[in-house]
Design an enzyme around this catalytic site. Structure first.
Site, PDB file in Angstrom:
ATOM      1  N   HIS A  99      -7.015  -5.592   2.374  1.00  0.00           N
ATOM      2  CA  HIS A  99      -5.863  -5.023   3.069  1.00  0.00           C
ATOM      3  C   HIS A  99      -5.344  -6.079   4.033  1.00  0.00           C
ATOM      4  O   HIS A  99      -6.127  -6.644   4.806  1.00  0.00           O
ATOM      5  CB  HIS A  99      -6.279  -3.824   3.923  1.00  0.00           C
ATOM      6  CG  HIS A  99      -6.839  -2.662   3.166  1.00  0.00           C
ATOM      7  ND1 HIS A  99      -6.115  -1.530   2.900  1.00  0.00           N
ATOM      8  CD2 HIS A  99      -8.081  -2.445   2.644  1.00  0.00           C
ATOM      9  CE1 HIS A  99      -6.872  -0.664   2.242  1.00  0.00           C
ATOM     10  NE2 HIS A  99      -8.072  -1.192   2.070  1.00  0.00           N
ATOM     11  N   ASN A 138     -12.883  -2.986   2.544  1.00  0.00           N
ATOM     12  CA  ASN A 138     -13.848  -1.908   2.717  1.00  0.00           C
ATOM     13  C   ASN A 138     -14.805  -1.970   1.534  1.00  0.00           C
ATOM     14  O   ASN A 138     -14.365  -1.884   0.390  1.00  0.00           O
ATOM     15  CB  ASN A 138     -13.131  -0.553   2.768  1.00  0.00           C
ATOM     16  CG  ASN A 138     -12.180  -0.457   3.951  1.00  0.00           C
ATOM     17  OD1 ASN A 138     -12.484  -0.948   5.032  1.00  0.00           O
ATOM     18  ND2 ASN A 138     -11.028   0.165   3.750  1.00  0.00           N
ATOM     19  N   ASP A 168       0.850  -1.191   0.000  1.00  0.00           N
ATOM     20  CA  ASP A 168       0.000   0.000   0.000  1.00  0.00           C
ATOM     21  C   ASP A 168       0.887   1.243   0.000  1.00  0.00           C
ATOM     22  O   ASP A 168       1.886   1.312   0.716  1.00  0.00           O
ATOM     23  CB  ASP A 168      -0.930  -0.002   1.215  1.00  0.00           C
ATOM     24  CG  ASP A 168      -2.063   0.989   1.060  1.00  0.00           C
ATOM     25  OD1 ASP A 168      -3.224   0.551   0.967  1.00  0.00           O
ATOM     26  OD2 ASP A 168      -1.803   2.219   1.037  1.00  0.00           O
ATOM     27  N   ILE A 169       0.530   2.216  -0.824  1.00  0.00           N
ATOM     28  CA  ILE A 169       1.326   3.432  -0.987  1.00  0.00           C
ATOM     29  C   ILE A 169       1.266   4.319   0.259  1.00  0.00           C
ATOM     30  O   ILE A 169       2.146   5.162   0.471  1.00  0.00           O
ATOM     31  CB  ILE A 169       0.840   4.207  -2.246  1.00  0.00           C
ATOM     32  CG1 ILE A 169       1.915   5.093  -2.820  1.00  0.00           C
ATOM     33  CG2 ILE A 169      -0.426   4.994  -1.976  1.00  0.00           C
ATOM     34  CD1 ILE A 169       1.596   5.630  -4.205  1.00  0.00           C
ATOM     35  N   HIS A 176     -10.290  -5.342  -3.211  1.00  0.00           N
ATOM     36  CA  HIS A 176      -8.965  -5.580  -2.624  1.00  0.00           C
ATOM     37  C   HIS A 176      -9.123  -5.877  -1.153  1.00  0.00           C
ATOM     38  O   HIS A 176     -10.032  -5.370  -0.494  1.00  0.00           O
ATOM     39  CB  HIS A 176      -8.030  -4.382  -2.832  1.00  0.00           C
ATOM     40  CG  HIS A 176      -8.609  -3.074  -2.376  1.00  0.00           C
ATOM     41  ND1 HIS A 176      -9.546  -2.387  -3.118  1.00  0.00           N
ATOM     42  CD2 HIS A 176      -8.396  -2.342  -1.263  1.00  0.00           C
ATOM     43  CE1 HIS A 176      -9.876  -1.270  -2.480  1.00  0.00           C
ATOM     44  NE2 HIS A 176      -9.205  -1.224  -1.339  1.00  0.00           N
ATOM     45  N   GLY A 200     -15.418   3.206   3.801  1.00  0.00           N
ATOM     46  CA  GLY A 200     -14.057   3.701   3.576  1.00  0.00           C
ATOM     47  C   GLY A 200     -13.437   3.278   2.256  1.00  0.00           C
ATOM     48  O   GLY A 200     -12.245   3.518   2.033  1.00  0.00           O
ATOM     49  N   GLN A 201     -14.219   2.657   1.371  1.00  0.00           N
ATOM     50  CA  GLN A 201     -13.644   2.245   0.082  1.00  0.00           C
ATOM     51  C   GLN A 201     -13.387   3.467  -0.796  1.00  0.00           C
ATOM     52  O   GLN A 201     -14.273   4.307  -0.989  1.00  0.00           O
ATOM     53  CB  GLN A 201     -14.583   1.272  -0.652  1.00  0.00           C
ATOM     54  CG  GLN A 201     -13.957   0.734  -1.948  1.00  0.00           C
ATOM     55  CD  GLN A 201     -14.815  -0.341  -2.625  1.00  0.00           C
ATOM     56  OE1 GLN A 201     -15.963  -0.577  -2.243  1.00  0.00           O
ATOM     57  NE2 GLN A 201     -14.244  -0.985  -3.625  1.00  0.00           N
TER      58      GLN A 201
HETATM   59  P1  AMP Z   1      -9.690   1.511   0.177  1.00  0.00           P
HETATM   60  O1  AMP Z   1      -9.733   2.904   0.784  1.00  0.00           O
HETATM   61  O2  AMP Z   1     -10.122   0.419   1.079  1.00  0.00           O
HETATM   62  O3  AMP Z   1     -10.415   1.510  -1.151  1.00  0.00           O
HETATM   63  O4  AMP Z   1      -8.164   1.211  -0.107  1.00  0.00           O
HETATM   64  C1  AMP Z   1      -7.468   1.753  -1.195  1.00  0.00           C
HETATM   65  C2  AMP Z   1      -6.014   1.689  -0.827  1.00  0.00           C
HETATM   66  O5  AMP Z   1      -5.263   1.826  -2.005  1.00  0.00           O
HETATM   67  C3  AMP Z   1      -5.557   2.804   0.139  1.00  0.00           C
HETATM   68  O6  AMP Z   1      -5.043   2.212   1.319  1.00  0.00           O
HETATM   69  C4  AMP Z   1      -4.482   3.532  -0.665  1.00  0.00           C
HETATM   70  O7  AMP Z   1      -3.404   3.969   0.134  1.00  0.00           O
HETATM   71  C5  AMP Z   1      -4.071   2.483  -1.684  1.00  0.00           C
HETATM   72  N1  AMP Z   1      -3.523   2.991  -2.922  1.00  0.00           N
HETATM   73  C6  AMP Z   1      -4.030   3.959  -3.721  1.00  0.00           C
HETATM   74  N2  AMP Z   1      -3.247   4.144  -4.804  1.00  0.00           N
HETATM   75  C7  AMP Z   1      -2.228   3.254  -4.697  1.00  0.00           C
HETATM   76  C8  AMP Z   1      -1.091   2.951  -5.502  1.00  0.00           C
HETATM   77  N3  AMP Z   1      -0.837   3.600  -6.649  1.00  0.00           N
HETATM   78  N4  AMP Z   1      -0.232   1.998  -5.075  1.00  0.00           N
HETATM   79  C9  AMP Z   1      -0.467   1.342  -3.924  1.00  0.00           C
HETATM   80  N5  AMP Z   1      -1.527   1.577  -3.127  1.00  0.00           N
HETATM   81  C10 AMP Z   1      -2.400   2.530  -3.497  1.00  0.00           C
END
Ligand code: AMP
Ligand code: ZN
Length: 113
Positions: free
Chosen positions: A101, A86, A30-31, A99, A92-93
């Site tokens: 986490h 989420n 995760d970024i 995906h 929180g999605q």
């Molecule tokens: P959610 O909020 O459950 O939809 O999770 C989306 C996740 O994607 C968040 O934790 C972000 O930090 C992560 N995210 C968004 N863009 C990227 C990316 N380019 N590389 C890795 N993680 C990302």
């Protein structure tokens, strides 16, 4: 789907730190990590969220959990980790591609925020 950031990671258009790939799943860091270990486990198939998955996705969904299991071992968080999805804005999605986490490496609290 055309603008989906995770589809772009899967196709290699956007770089990420990939920890696992196979025919149907990919896992990358995760970024914006919320724990020392924070990995996203993602099906290659664009499914918007768990609620949008179909009956035919059962094997794929099970496979994602086994990817999480194996990564937890590899990353040394097998004894304590959290696997969460989420589903929907209210939960929180922010990225509309299913995906999970996987969070570990710190004490987790309950209930989550
Ligand atoms: P959610 O909020 O459950 O939809 O999770 C989306 C996740 O994607 C968040 O934790 C972000 O930090 C992560 N995210 C968004 N863009 C990227 C990316 N380019 N590389 C890795 N993680 C990302
Ligand atoms: Zn996608």
């Amino acid at each position: 789907m055309g603008d989906c950031i995770f589809c772009k990671i899967i196709s290699g258009q956007i770089k990420s730190q990939i920890l696992h790939q196979d025919d149907t799943a990919i896992a990358f860091k995760d970024i914006n990590p919320q724990a020392p270990t924070h990995v996203l486990i993602v099906p290659r198939k664009h499914i918007p969220c768990l609620a949008a998955s179909g009956d035919g996705d059962e094997l794929l969904l099970g496979h994602l959990q086994h990817v999480a299991r194996d990564l937890a071992r590899t990353l040394g968080v097998e004894a304590a980790f959290r696997l969460v999805t989420n589903n929907g804005r209210g939960a929180g999605q922010t990225v509309d591609h299913l995906h999970y986490h996987m969070l570990g490496g710190r004490r987790m609290t309950w209930p989550p925020g």
